[in-house]
Design a protein around this motif. Structure first.
Motif, short mmCIF file in Angstrom:
data_model
loop_
_atom_site.label_atom_id
_atom_site.label_comp_id
_atom_site.label_asym_id
_atom_site.label_seq_id
_atom_site.Cartn_x
_atom_site.Cartn_y
_atom_site.Cartn_z
N GLU A 48 -0.34 -11.61 4.84
CA GLU A 48 -1.31 -10.85 4.22
C GLU A 48 -0.86 -9.94 3.30
O GLU A 48 0.34 -9.58 3.68
N ARG B 32 10.52 -4.81 9.87
CA ARG B 32 10.02 -6.41 9.59
C ARG B 32 10.75 -7.07 8.47
O ARG B 32 10.68 -8.21 8.53
N LYS C 37 6.90 -2.45 0.99
CA LYS C 37 5.47 -2.74 1.73
C LYS C 37 5.71 -2.91 3.39
O LYS C 37 4.84 -2.78 4.11
N LEU C 38 6.99 -3.52 3.67
CA LEU C 38 7.07 -3.93 5.30
C LEU C 38 7.84 -2.84 6.13
O LEU C 38 7.30 -2.92 7.12
N ASP D 73 2.22 -7.59 3.28
CA ASP D 73 2.36 -6.01 3.83
C ASP D 73 2.36 -6.25 5.33
O ASP D 73 2.54 -5.63 6.13
N ARG D 74 2.05 -7.68 5.70
CA ARG D 74 2.17 -8.16 7.26
C ARG D 74 2.51 -9.60 7.03
O ARG D 74 1.67 -10.36 6.38
N TRP D 75 3.30 -9.93 7.84
CA TRP D 75 3.49 -11.41 8.13
C TRP D 75 3.69 -11.58 9.69
O TRP D 75 3.98 -10.97 10.39
N GLU D 76 3.65 -12.91 10.03
CA GLU D 76 3.61 -13.38 11.23
C GLU D 76 4.11 -14.73 11.52
O GLU D 76 3.69 -15.74 10.67
#
Length: 186
Positions: free
Chosen positions: A122, A105, A100-101, A138-141
């Protein structure tokens, strides 16, 4: 005056704090803001749990969410990492997978994120094979880098004076303190 000049010399710090400061410097050198202004949160953890109370194990809902929280538990593995995020309303497991990443990432998560850091993620709401409600990221910050390690999770913050002087730490690690604050009369 820059915030660098207000930080103590790294030679005087415990090793964990030195390592975290080095990560902070590395992030800034790479052009990453370790304290960004915001993250698009779509729900709280309590609301997410209330919406999906009885999902069967290994279920994908198709619902995408954005949640934020403090990393209070992390289990890094090869192609799949697990973390527990805590916001003001509860705890939730997040899963970070290589497919996914992507390798870059996932490696950034493993190398940059420490216990106590605040992150935004997210992804899709799912349940794990064991039935734990989770978000497949699938997205991180990184939303705030934690420069001091949290107290030991088993011992907690036991010293009464430290609990008063470092109330913010007590609220992070002590569920009874959070509940007392949540139920306090207004």
């Amino acid at each position: 005056m820059s915030d660098q000049s207000t930080l103590p010399a790294t030679d005087d710090l415990p090793e964990q704090m030195r390592v975290r400061r080095e990560k902070l410097d590395r992030l800034r050198a790479a052009g990453i803001d370790p304290y960004p202004v915001g993250f698009p949160r779509t729900t709280t953890i309590a609301d997410l749990r209330a919406k999906h109370p009885d999902l069967a194990p290994d279920t994908a809902t198709g619902e995408r969410v954005g949640i934020t929280g403090r990393v209070v538990l992390a289990r890094t593995g090869g192609k799949l990492c697990f973390a527990t995020l805590r916001d003001g309303s509860g705890d939730l497991q997040v899963m970070l997978s290589l497919d996914k990443l992507g390798a870059e990432r996932l490696a950034a998560w493993k190398g940059d994120i420490d216990l106590g850091d605040q992150v935004g993620v997210e992804g899709e709401v799912i349940t794990s094979k064991r039935g734990e409600l989770s978000v497949m990221v699938d997205r991180w910050e990184l939303t705030a880098k934690c420069l001091r390690p949290l107290p030991d999770k088993h011992k907690g913050l036991n010293d009464p004076e430290a609990r008063v002087r470092q109330r913010y730490v007590d609220l992070i690690v002590n569920p009874e303190a959070r509940e007392m604050l949540r139920c306090a009369p207004r």
